[in-house]
Design a protein around this motif. Structure first.
Motif, PDB file in Angstrom:
ATOM      1  N   ASP A  52     -10.567  55.711  -4.109  1.00  0.00           N
ATOM      2  CA  ASP A  52     -11.496  56.849  -4.102  1.00  0.00           C
ATOM      3  C   ASP A  52     -11.893  57.180  -5.541  1.00  0.00           C
ATOM      4  O   ASP A  52     -12.185  58.316  -5.873  1.00  0.00           O
ATOM      5  CB  ASP A  52     -10.819  58.047  -3.414  1.00  0.00           C
ATOM      6  CG  ASP A  52     -11.812  59.152  -3.046  1.00  0.00           C
ATOM      7  OD1 ASP A  52     -13.010  58.872  -2.958  1.00  0.00           O
ATOM      8  OD2 ASP A  52     -11.361  60.309  -2.850  1.00  0.00           O
ATOM      9  N   ASP A  64     -18.160  57.258  -1.658  1.00  0.00           N
ATOM     10  CA  ASP A  64     -17.206  58.385  -1.636  1.00  0.00           C
ATOM     11  C   ASP A  64     -17.177  59.020  -0.258  1.00  0.00           C
ATOM     12  O   ASP A  64     -17.946  59.912   0.025  1.00  0.00           O
ATOM     13  CB  ASP A  64     -17.623  59.386  -2.708  1.00  0.00           C
ATOM     14  CG  ASP A  64     -16.658  60.558  -2.842  1.00  0.00           C
ATOM     15  OD1 ASP A  64     -15.540  60.466  -2.324  1.00  0.00           O
ATOM     16  OD2 ASP A  64     -17.041  61.567  -3.470  1.00  0.00           O
ATOM     17  N   ASP A  65     -16.274  58.656   0.608  1.00  0.00           N
ATOM     18  CA  ASP A  65     -15.286  57.628   0.407  1.00  0.00           C
ATOM     19  C   ASP A  65     -15.280  56.682   1.602  1.00  0.00           C
ATOM     20  O   ASP A  65     -14.393  55.851   1.737  1.00  0.00           O
ATOM     21  CB  ASP A  65     -13.909  58.315   0.211  1.00  0.00           C
ATOM     22  CG  ASP A  65     -12.755  57.364   0.000  1.00  0.00           C
ATOM     23  OD1 ASP A  65     -12.907  56.421  -0.785  1.00  0.00           O
ATOM     24  OD2 ASP A  65     -11.708  57.566   0.644  1.00  0.00           O
ATOM     25  N   GLU A 109     -11.332  66.351   2.393  1.00  0.00           N
ATOM     26  CA  GLU A 109     -11.123  66.139   0.958  1.00  0.00           C
ATOM     27  C   GLU A 109     -12.181  66.873   0.140  1.00  0.00           C
ATOM     28  O   GLU A 109     -11.876  67.490  -0.875  1.00  0.00           O
ATOM     29  CB  GLU A 109     -11.160  64.643   0.613  1.00  0.00           C
ATOM     30  CG  GLU A 109     -10.570  64.317  -0.767  1.00  0.00           C
ATOM     31  CD  GLU A 109     -11.536  64.520  -1.936  1.00  0.00           C
ATOM     32  OE1 GLU A 109     -11.063  64.684  -3.066  1.00  0.00           O
ATOM     33  OE2 GLU A 109     -12.767  64.547  -1.716  1.00  0.00           O
ATOM     34  N   GLU A 110     -13.414  66.827   0.621  1.00  0.00           N
ATOM     35  CA  GLU A 110     -14.504  67.419  -0.166  1.00  0.00           C
ATOM     36  C   GLU A 110     -14.501  68.942  -0.131  1.00  0.00           C
ATOM     37  O   GLU A 110     -15.305  69.579  -0.813  1.00  0.00           O
ATOM     38  CB  GLU A 110     -15.859  66.875   0.315  1.00  0.00           C
ATOM     39  CG  GLU A 110     -16.021  65.354   0.189  1.00  0.00           C
ATOM     40  CD  GLU A 110     -16.105  64.850  -1.258  1.00  0.00           C
ATOM     41  OE1 GLU A 110     -15.897  65.635  -2.190  1.00  0.00           O
ATOM     42  OE2 GLU A 110     -16.371  63.647  -1.424  1.00  0.00           O
ATOM     43  N   HIS A 168     -10.651  59.428   2.752  1.00  0.00           N
ATOM     44  CA  HIS A 168     -11.294  60.521   3.486  1.00  0.00           C
ATOM     45  C   HIS A 168     -12.596  60.057   4.124  1.00  0.00           C
ATOM     46  O   HIS A 168     -13.334  59.254   3.552  1.00  0.00           O
ATOM     47  CB  HIS A 168     -11.481  61.772   2.622  1.00  0.00           C
ATOM     48  CG  HIS A 168     -12.358  61.644   1.416  1.00  0.00           C
ATOM     49  ND1 HIS A 168     -13.686  62.010   1.420  1.00  0.00           N
ATOM     50  CD2 HIS A 168     -12.103  61.214   0.145  1.00  0.00           C
ATOM     51  CE1 HIS A 168     -14.205  61.829   0.215  1.00  0.00           C
ATOM     52  NE2 HIS A 168     -13.269  61.335  -0.584  1.00  0.00           N
TER      53      HIS A 168
HETATM   54 MN    MN Z   1     -13.650  60.980  -2.713  1.00  0.00          MN
END
Ligand code: MN
Ligand code: BES
Ligand code: MN
Length: 457
Positions: free
Chosen positions: A179, A119-120, A152-153, A86
């Motif tokens: 990740d 991340d990431d 993703e977050e 991501h």
């Molecule tokens: Mn991540």
């Protein structure tokens, strides 16, 4: 593959400049003010994939942030590795606690400091550079597809639909993801589990308006007092969660497996010292490693209400709020846990207040076996570049889309991360070691090599 080290040496500076460039873009998926930057990051990722040598790359629009897809198909009869990562990042707040600004990446003490360094973006970009090496030096042994998302977050909701609608396009033999973290730079590990997540927001309403705490205080229930009491009742003196049914589906880990896990190195004193805590504080009967991997948890992530400005204001507030997350383990179900939380929380509210529970995103827990080709390939690859065999370890974080990949694509993912738990992801001063960045780039090509070997043997 012996020339990967040499290739990294020759292109080191460019590899750093490129990740630094990407880290300058504040691609914060949670905050709509940054939607333009999220889009810009997607465009940069697409362009970098093209420069690294994919046959084709595209930006796939979604109702939210776009997904970057790219592929290089060298021979359709060969295996295919699907890389997931991501490019979105967490908000940098509290910004005043950063030593240097979160979107002005800087190298200090052998680490890149920036939001997303580990991340990431940093970990995702290792795959682009490893691919560049394989492609430009005739070391690519199979087909590769990239799916790099921007949500993703915030729960990967649109990726879920994308996966469901693009099963043919995403056809592959395994999904490779960086990740997660390793135990230490001299103790590599492979994540063989992720926790699931239930996330709720609660609102407690007392009187219909803020009141003078002297005139009404004593007779009218204070929603903050009541909310904190309700929250306190959710765990007992052993830090065991008291919600009826919460543990019903938790898969018991055998003593044998626990003994095996206990072999992973862990220094209680160093752990405490690094966090400046006098002791750990978790569910009785479990070690810290177990508490953060094989056991579910309940945490308040934020709590607010009343007067928090300068000085003192005597007020009996009308409302109080909290954001509460529960980390889940196999075989708990996110939907089910959210429901039993809601039922329980509403049931313990006194008549003096009204309570509403609103679910946010969730995700399912998962376990990854160690006896399938992708695991073996990752293990051999890490052994090759770290010089020691990686330890399988269950992780405490969540990547909800991984369970969905298995469900929709029938594919197990391999979680070959290179971060450290101390990289401060989601925190101020997030960083990624240069050792880890280059070690990742060095290891990934071996994964491809051994994966093809494992499949064809
Ligand atoms: Mn991540
Ligand atoms: N990369 C992390 C998850 C992670 C970190 C797993 C370290 C294992 C070790 C991921 O970006 C993340 O932060 N996930 C969120 C969940 C998501 C729904 C916001 C999490 O775990 O809180
Ligand atoms: Mn994250």
């Amino acid at each position: 593959m012996s020339n990967i080290k040499q290739y990294i040496e020759e292109h080191k500076n460019r590899f750093l400049e490129e990740i630094i460039d990407l880290l300058k873009i504040p691609s914060i998926s949670a905050d709509s003010k940054y939607a333009g930057d999220v889009k810009k990051a997607a465009e940069v990722v697409k362009q970098r994939l093209e420069e690294a040598g994919v046959d084709f790359a595209e930006i796939c629009e979604t109702p939210g942030h776009p997904i970057v897809y790219g592929e290089k198909i060298i021979d359709s009869s060969l295996p295919t590795v699907l890389v997931y990562g991501h490019y979105d990042v967490q908000p940098p707040d509290p910004i005043e606690l950063w030593t240097s600004p979160p979107f002005e990446p800087i190298i200090r003490d052998g680490k890149i400091f920036a939001r997303g360094a580990c991340d990431d973006k940093g970990q995702m970009y290792m795959h682009v550079k490893a691919f560049e090496f394989m492609n430009k030096t005739n070391n690519l042994p199979c087909n590769v597809k990239f799916m790099i998302e921007g949500e993703e977050e915030v729960g990967s909701d649109n990726l879920e639909d994308f996966v469901k609608q693009n099963k043919e396009k995403l056809k592959a033999d395994t999904i490779l993801i960086s990740d997660t973290s390793i135990i230490a730079n001299d103790t590599p590990s492979i994540s063989v589990g992720l926790r699931g997540l239930s996330y709720v927001e609660v609102e407690v309403t007392g009187p219909n308006r803020d009141l003078h705490s002297g005139v009404y205080g004593g007779a009218v229930g204070n929603p903050i007092n009541i909310l904190t009491k309700m929250i306190a009742s959710l765990t007992d003196e052993n830090n065991h969660i008291t919600i009826p049914g919460f543990y019903d589906k938790v898969l018991t880990v055998s003593d044998e497996d626990r003994a095996e896990m206990a072999k992973a190195p862990f220094n209680q004193q160093a752990y405490q010292d690094e966090l400046e805590i006098g002791s750990t504080y978790g569910e009785k009967g479990y070690t810290p490693n177990e508490q953060t991997s094989i056991r579910p948890t309940l945490d308040v992530n934020g709590i607010w209400g009343g007067y928090t400005g300068e000085g003192a204001k005597t007020v009996l507030p009308s409302k109080a709020y909290a954001k509460i997350s529960m980390r889940l383990v196999p075989n708990q179900s996110s939907e089910e846990i959210t429901k039993i939380f809601k039922d329980h929380f509403e049931s313990i509210a006194p008549d003096a207040v009204k309570v509403t529970v609103t679910p946010h995103h969730g995700g399912e827990p998962l376990l990854i076996p160690t006896d399938f080709p992708a695991y073996k390939a990752a293990s051999r690859a890490m052994q090759e570049t770290f010089g020691v065999k990686p330890i399988p370890q269950r992780g405490g974080g969540s990547i909800p889309i991984v369970a969905l990949f298995e469900q929709e694509l029938g594919l197990k993912s391999i979680l070959m991360g290179f971060g450290l738990n101390t990289d401060d992801i989601h925190s101020p001063d997030e960083h990624f070691g240069l050792f880890n960045y280059f070690k990742g780039i060095e290891t990934i090509p071996y994964f491809y090599k051994y994966f093809v070997e494992e499949l064809t043997n």
